[in-house]
Design a protein around this motif. Sequence first.
Motif, mmCIF file in Angstrom:
data_model
loop_
_atom_site.group_PDB
_atom_site.id
_atom_site.type_symbol
_atom_site.label_atom_id
_atom_site.label_comp_id
_atom_site.label_asym_id
_atom_site.label_seq_id
_atom_site.Cartn_x
_atom_site.Cartn_y
_atom_site.Cartn_z
ATOM 1 N N MET A 2 0.808 -1.210 0.000
ATOM 2 C CA MET A 2 0.000 0.000 0.000
ATOM 3 C C MET A 2 0.846 1.267 0.000
ATOM 4 N N ARG A 3 2.165 1.136 0.124
ATOM 5 C CA ARG A 3 3.010 2.317 0.228
ATOM 6 C C ARG A 3 2.831 3.225 -0.977
ATOM 7 N N GLY A 4 2.585 4.520 -0.689
ATOM 8 C CA GLY A 4 2.456 5.499 -1.757
ATOM 9 C C GLY A 4 1.077 5.558 -2.384
ATOM 10 N N ARG A 5 0.176 4.649 -2.044
ATOM 11 C CA ARG A 5 -1.143 4.638 -2.666
ATOM 12 C C ARG A 5 -2.087 5.551 -1.910
ATOM 13 N N ARG A 6 -2.912 6.281 -2.647
ATOM 14 C CA ARG A 6 -3.953 7.113 -2.068
ATOM 15 C C ARG A 6 -5.215 6.906 -2.899
ATOM 16 N N PRO A 7 -5.898 5.783 -2.697
ATOM 17 C CA PRO A 7 -7.040 5.486 -3.553
ATOM 18 C C PRO A 7 -8.311 6.166 -3.075
ATOM 19 N N LEU A 8 -9.326 6.108 -3.924
ATOM 20 C CA LEU A 8 -10.700 6.358 -3.562
ATOM 21 C C LEU A 8 -11.467 5.057 -3.752
ATOM 22 N N PRO A 9 -12.647 4.931 -3.163
ATOM 23 C CA PRO A 9 -13.391 3.674 -3.295
ATOM 24 C C PRO A 9 -13.583 3.203 -4.731
ATOM 25 N N SER A 10 -13.810 4.151 -5.654
ATOM 26 C CA SER A 10 -14.041 3.761 -7.050
ATOM 27 C C SER A 10 -12.817 3.134 -7.692
ATOM 28 N N GLY A 11 -11.646 3.272 -7.063
ATOM 29 C CA GLY A 11 -10.442 2.654 -7.597
ATOM 30 C C GLY A 11 -10.169 1.271 -7.044
ATOM 31 N N LEU A 12 -11.036 0.797 -6.160
ATOM 32 C CA LEU A 12 -10.759 -0.471 -5.478
ATOM 33 C C LEU A 12 -11.735 -1.590 -5.803
ATOM 34 N N GLY A 13 -12.855 -1.274 -6.420
ATOM 35 C CA GLY A 13 -13.817 -2.329 -6.700
ATOM 36 C C GLY A 13 -15.004 -1.795 -7.473
ATOM 37 N N ALA A 14 -15.983 -2.666 -7.706
ATOM 38 C CA ALA A 14 -17.157 -2.318 -8.499
ATOM 39 C C ALA A 14 -18.152 -1.502 -7.666
ATOM 40 N N PRO A 15 -18.990 -0.682 -8.329
ATOM 41 C CA PRO A 15 -19.999 0.078 -7.587
ATOM 42 C C PRO A 15 -21.057 -0.831 -6.996
ATOM 43 N N SER A 16 -21.716 -0.344 -5.956
ATOM 44 C CA SER A 16 -22.808 -1.074 -5.318
ATOM 45 C C SER A 16 -24.138 -0.639 -5.920
ATOM 46 N N ASP A 17 -25.110 -1.532 -5.890
ATOM 47 C CA ASP A 17 -26.475 -1.161 -6.260
ATOM 48 C C ASP A 17 -27.426 -1.364 -5.082
ATOM 49 N N ASP A 18 -26.851 -1.481 -3.878
ATOM 50 C CA ASP A 18 -27.634 -1.713 -2.665
ATOM 51 C C ASP A 18 -27.591 -0.462 -1.790
ATOM 52 N N PRO A 19 -28.670 0.335 -1.738
ATOM 53 C CA PRO A 19 -28.646 1.558 -0.938
ATOM 54 C C PRO A 19 -28.563 1.295 0.559
ATOM 55 N N GLY A 20 -28.807 0.052 0.984
ATOM 56 C CA GLY A 20 -28.732 -0.283 2.398
ATOM 57 C C GLY A 20 -27.466 -1.011 2.779
ATOM 58 N N ALA A 21 -26.455 -0.987 1.914
ATOM 59 C CA ALA A 21 -25.214 -1.712 2.178
ATOM 60 C C ALA A 21 -24.513 -1.164 3.418
ATOM 61 N N SER A 22 -23.650 -1.987 4.009
ATOM 62 C CA SER A 22 -22.921 -1.604 5.213
ATOM 63 C C SER A 22 -22.065 -0.369 4.986
ATOM 64 N N LEU A 23 -22.005 0.495 5.991
ATOM 65 C CA LEU A 23 -21.183 1.696 5.930
ATOM 66 C C LEU A 23 -19.932 1.560 6.798
ATOM 67 N N ALA A 24 -19.492 0.321 7.020
ATOM 68 C CA ALA A 24 -18.293 0.095 7.827
ATOM 69 C C ALA A 24 -17.077 0.678 7.124
ATOM 70 N N PRO A 25 -16.280 1.504 7.817
ATOM 71 C CA PRO A 25 -15.102 2.114 7.190
ATOM 72 C C PRO A 25 -13.954 1.123 7.064
ATOM 73 N N ALA A 26 -13.102 1.365 6.075
ATOM 74 C CA ALA A 26 -11.855 0.617 5.924
ATOM 75 C C ALA A 26 -10.736 1.524 6.417
ATOM 76 N N LEU A 27 -10.390 1.402 7.674
ATOM 77 C CA LEU A 27 -9.450 2.326 8.307
ATOM 78 C C LEU A 27 -7.997 2.002 8.001
ATOM 79 N N ASP A 28 -7.750 0.863 7.368
ATOM 80 C CA ASP A 28 -6.378 0.480 7.043
ATOM 81 C C ASP A 28 -5.927 1.035 5.696
ATOM 82 N N VAL A 29 -6.814 1.733 4.990
ATOM 83 C CA VAL A 29 -6.490 2.276 3.666
ATOM 84 C C VAL A 29 -6.128 3.757 3.803
ATOM 85 N N PRO A 30 -4.973 4.199 3.276
ATOM 86 C CA PRO A 30 -4.610 5.624 3.310
ATOM 87 C C PRO A 30 -5.325 6.372 2.181
ATOM 88 N N TRP A 31 -6.557 6.775 2.429
ATOM 89 C CA TRP A 31 -7.409 7.324 1.389
ATOM 90 C C TRP A 31 -6.903 8.667 0.860
#
Length: 246
Positions: A1-30
Motif C-alpha cells: 500500500m506504500r504510496g497509494r492514495r485510492p478512492l473507493p471507485s479505484g478499489l472495486g465495483a460500484p454497489s447497487d444496494d442503498p442499504g449496504a454496510s457503511l463500515a469504514p476501511a481504516l487500514d487504507v490511506p485514502w
Amino acid sequence: MRGRRPLPSGLGAPSDDPGASLAPALDVPWLEPFPDARFDLEARTDLRLAWVAAVQYLPARQRAVLVLREVLGFSAAEVAEQLGTTVAAVNSALQRVRAALAGAGDAHAVTEPDDPEVREVVQRYMHAFEAADVPALVRLLADDAVLEMPPVPLWYRGSGDYGRFMERVFGMRGTGWAMRALTANGQPALAAYAPQSGGGHRLHTLQVLTVIAGRVARNVVFADPRVFDAFGLSHETPADQFRGER
C-alpha cells in the motif's frame, strides 16, 4: 500500500444496494482533499485538474506522481524518495500521466468554482440538500454520476442509485440540514451539517463536487475529523449560522 492514495471507485465495483454496510476501511490511506487557502490561483487551477484526473482516470502511483510533481512542485528525486522508487520510474510515470490527460477531455471540461453556471448548480444542490429533497438532487446529477465516501469503501454510480442512497441518509438524519459553501482542490465543496434533536447542527461531511456541463458528475464525501480540521470547520453550529452566506 506504500504510496497509494485510492478512492473507493479505484478499489472495486460500484454497489447497487442503498442499504449496504457503511463500515469504514481504516487500514487504507485514502486520497484526501486540499484546502484551497494553501495555494495561489495558478496552483489551484493545476490542483483542480490534478484532482479530477486523480479520481477519474489515473492509477494510484501515477496519481501520486502528478500531485507531488505538478502541483506541489517536488523534484523527481524527492518524489522517488517519498514513493520508494527511482527517478527514472517517476519520470516515466509522469510521461504516462501527461499522455493520459491529453485524451481526458472531461478533466478539462470541469469549470472553475466561481463560474456562474457552476455557482448556480451548487446553490441549487445546497438548497435541495437542506430540504432533503431527493428528486431535486437527482435532477442536478449527470446520468452516470458517482458518489463515494472514504473511508467507507462503498460507492455508487448512476443518478438512480445515488438518489436511493440519499433517501437512506435523509431517512436516518432527517430534514433541516445546514450547508456551507467552500472550495477544495480548486473545485466547489460543501460542508454539510446535520440537524440535532436539541437544536443547532453538527458537522456531518465535507463534500467535494465535480461539475461538468451543468450537472454534478461526482461527489466525494469525507467524514474524517482530520479532514474537517484541515479545513478549519466548526464541528457544531447554531441553527442560523449560515444564513446570509449564500
